[in-house]
Design an enzyme around this catalytic site. Structure first.
Site, mmCIF file in Angstrom:
data_model
loop_
_atom_site.group_PDB
_atom_site.id
_atom_site.type_symbol
_atom_site.label_atom_id
_atom_site.label_comp_id
_atom_site.label_asym_id
_atom_site.label_seq_id
_atom_site.Cartn_x
_atom_site.Cartn_y
_atom_site.Cartn_z
ATOM 1 N N HIS A 93 6.685 -62.358 -29.711
ATOM 2 C CA HIS A 93 7.976 -61.674 -29.780
ATOM 3 C C HIS A 93 9.121 -62.677 -29.726
ATOM 4 O O HIS A 93 8.979 -63.813 -29.256
ATOM 5 C CB HIS A 93 8.110 -60.636 -28.656
ATOM 6 C CG HIS A 93 8.208 -61.226 -27.277
ATOM 7 N ND1 HIS A 93 9.344 -61.838 -26.798
ATOM 8 C CD2 HIS A 93 7.304 -61.275 -26.269
ATOM 9 C CE1 HIS A 93 9.143 -62.246 -25.562
ATOM 10 N NE2 HIS A 93 7.904 -61.922 -25.213
ATOM 11 N N GLU A 102 1.560 -58.670 -21.540
ATOM 12 C CA GLU A 102 1.696 -59.992 -20.919
ATOM 13 C C GLU A 102 1.016 -60.013 -19.559
ATOM 14 O O GLU A 102 0.791 -58.970 -18.934
ATOM 15 C CB GLU A 102 3.184 -60.356 -20.792
ATOM 16 C CG GLU A 102 3.468 -61.746 -20.217
ATOM 17 C CD GLU A 102 2.851 -62.905 -21.005
ATOM 18 O OE1 GLU A 102 1.602 -63.011 -21.008
ATOM 19 O OE2 GLU A 102 3.615 -63.711 -21.573
ATOM 20 N N ARG A 128 -1.500 -67.447 -25.925
ATOM 21 C CA ARG A 128 -2.148 -68.734 -25.673
ATOM 22 C C ARG A 128 -3.484 -68.527 -24.960
ATOM 23 O O ARG A 128 -4.476 -69.218 -25.257
ATOM 24 C CB ARG A 128 -1.220 -69.640 -24.870
ATOM 25 C CG ARG A 128 -0.091 -70.228 -25.711
ATOM 26 C CD ARG A 128 0.839 -71.103 -24.909
ATOM 27 N NE ARG A 128 1.721 -70.312 -24.077
ATOM 28 C CZ ARG A 128 2.328 -70.756 -22.972
ATOM 29 N NH1 ARG A 128 2.115 -71.998 -22.567
ATOM 30 N NH2 ARG A 128 3.145 -69.981 -22.287
#
Length: 234
Positions: free
Chosen positions: A16, A103, A185
């Site tokens: 994002h 997240e 990641r």
């Protein structure tokens, strides 16, 4: 992708755009934030270059778009893809919101920067021998690295089921993941088979796109594309 790997399914990692907290280095998990104007521009710029018919992310080649349910990720998808492409993907039931891409739950560290987190942990009697590392130590009151790894692995298993049997382009099988910096990641590490604490330094800028795939048309050889040749524009 080299000719020898043409047709191999890909996974596009779309982070994002910038938010106020990402700009300031504050850990943003569950807090709902809108993109800044600069964040909107970041996504718009990358979307115009790489998303669309005949481009790197061609909606006609997509099997599915998975999006974090956080507003900043949904907003990124809405900006990067044209209204017509979004509608076509929704009509084909190729868009899903999933908590597996949310997240990292930062728990007590939500809204803090790294130096504040390390000071807090010191007050709690932690990290006497070595500095805090989220990939190894997780977050107090939030998720451990194992919990994050488990939900990512579940999504990878689902994606590999889509890709299996389509390793030479038999059917459109590209996947787009619209999510967050730490999460994407972490996804990359798990895609490659590494534990989250493995010291693989990865960078992914706001509004940027990474690419994962496989070597030798082999689902058992997941790989990261560190350089990519863009489609030739007619």
């Amino acid at each position: 992708m080299p000719d020898k790997d043409a047709g191999t399914p890909r996974v596009f990692l779309y982070r994002h755009g910038q938010t106020e907290w990402s700009q300031n280095g504050r850990y943003t998990g569950k807090t709902e934030l809108e993109l800044t104007k600069n964040g909107e521009n970041q996504v718009s710029a990358s979307g115009k270059i790489i998303v669309g018919s005949g481009k790197l992310i061609d909606p006609a080649n997509l099997a599915h778009v998975y999006t974090s349910p956080r507003r900043r990720a949904v907003q990124t998808f809405e900006i990067a893809f044209s209204e017509a492409d979004r509608q076509a993907l929704h009509d084909a039931k190729k868009v899903s919101l999933t908590e597996r891409l949310a997240e990292w739950d930062y728990g007590q560290y939500e809204g803090l920067v790294t130096k504040e987190i390390r000071a807090l942990r010191k007050d709690h009697g932690l990290d006497a021998e070595r500095p805090w590392d989220i990939w190894r130590d997780g977050c107090e009151g939030g998720e451990s690295s194992q919990q994050v790894s488990d939900r990512i692995d579940d999504l990878i298993q689902e994606i590999r089921a889509i890709h299996k049997g389509n390793m030479r382009g038999e059917n459109p099988c590209d996947i787009v993941l619209v999510a967050h910096g730490h999460l994407l990641r972490a996804f990359t590490k798990r895609w490659l088979g590494y534990p989250l604490e493995f010291p693989l330094s990865l960078m992914l800028e706001p509004g940027a796109v990474g690419v994962l795939s496989y070597q030798h048309h082999n689902i058992d050889e997941p790989a990261m594309l560190v350089g990519y040749g863009f489609p030739v524009q007619e």
